[in-house]
Motif scaffolding. Structure first.
Motif, PDB file in Angstrom:
ATOM      1  N   ARG A   1      -6.425  26.464 -23.225  1.00 41.95           N
ATOM      2  CA  ARG A   1      -6.536  25.850 -24.499  1.00 41.95           C
ATOM      3  C   ARG A   1      -7.717  26.157 -25.215  1.00 41.95           C
ATOM      4  O   ARG A   1      -7.611  25.780 -26.455  1.00 41.95           O
ATOM      5  CB  ARG A   1      -7.056  24.335 -23.519  1.00 41.95           C
TER       6      ARG A   1
ATOM      7  N   LEU B   1      -5.868  28.956 -27.223  1.00 44.35           N
ATOM      8  CA  LEU B   1      -5.072  28.447 -28.355  1.00 44.35           C
ATOM      9  C   LEU B   1      -5.022  27.074 -28.473  1.00 44.35           C
ATOM     10  O   LEU B   1      -3.849  26.395 -28.233  1.00 44.35           O
ATOM     11  CB  LEU B   1      -3.581  28.985 -27.854  1.00 44.35           C
TER      12      LEU B   1
ATOM     13  N   GLU C   1      -4.289  25.046 -30.745  1.00 48.63           N
ATOM     14  CA  GLU C   1      -3.034  24.563 -31.585  1.00 48.63           C
ATOM     15  C   GLU C   1      -1.871  24.240 -30.636  1.00 48.63           C
ATOM     16  O   GLU C   1      -0.772  23.580 -31.165  1.00 48.63           O
ATOM     17  CB  GLU C   1      -2.776  25.461 -32.733  1.00 48.63           C
ATOM     18  N   LEU C   2      -1.870  25.001 -29.477  1.00 50.36           N
ATOM     19  CA  LEU C   2      -0.717  24.544 -28.720  1.00 50.36           C
ATOM     20  C   LEU C   2      -1.063  23.329 -27.761  1.00 50.36           C
ATOM     21  O   LEU C   2      -0.538  23.467 -26.424  1.00 50.36           O
ATOM     22  CB  LEU C   2      -0.334  25.925 -27.701  1.00 50.36           C
TER      23      LEU C   2
END
Length: 88
Positions: free
Chosen positions: A53, A56, A58-59
């Motif tokens: 998290r 990344l 944005e995921l």
């Protein structure tokens, strides 16, 4: 519970596995359409879900889906009781 899992959200697929029955190791993140890598990790430093998290953010929807699958496997849903001894 050391099996490999795949979760896909919004065209991105993550490959992950359970580690020691209560942790998640993120093995790879790929584009689901063509399997091109989104993020690669080496076996010496597979991130756990919290670190993924951070790396990344944005995921977030993908990480949320992995978390749901993890908990569903760790603590399967219970059947609702019916009959004379069921709670009202």
């Amino acid at each position: 519970m050391d099996d490999v899992r795949h979760t896909e959200v919004d065209g991105v697929r993550v490959t992950w596995r359970f580690v020691q029955h209560h942790l998640i190791a993120i093995l790879a993140v790929d584009n689901a359409r063509d399997a091109s890598p989104v993020a690669c990790f080496s076996p010496e430093n597979y991130p756990d879900l919290a670190r993924a998290r951070e790396l990344l953010p944005e995921l977030a929807r993908l990480w949320d889906a992995v978390r749901r699958e993890f908990w569903a496997k760790l603590i399967p849903p219970q059947q609702l009781a019916t009959g004379p001894h069921a709670w009202a």
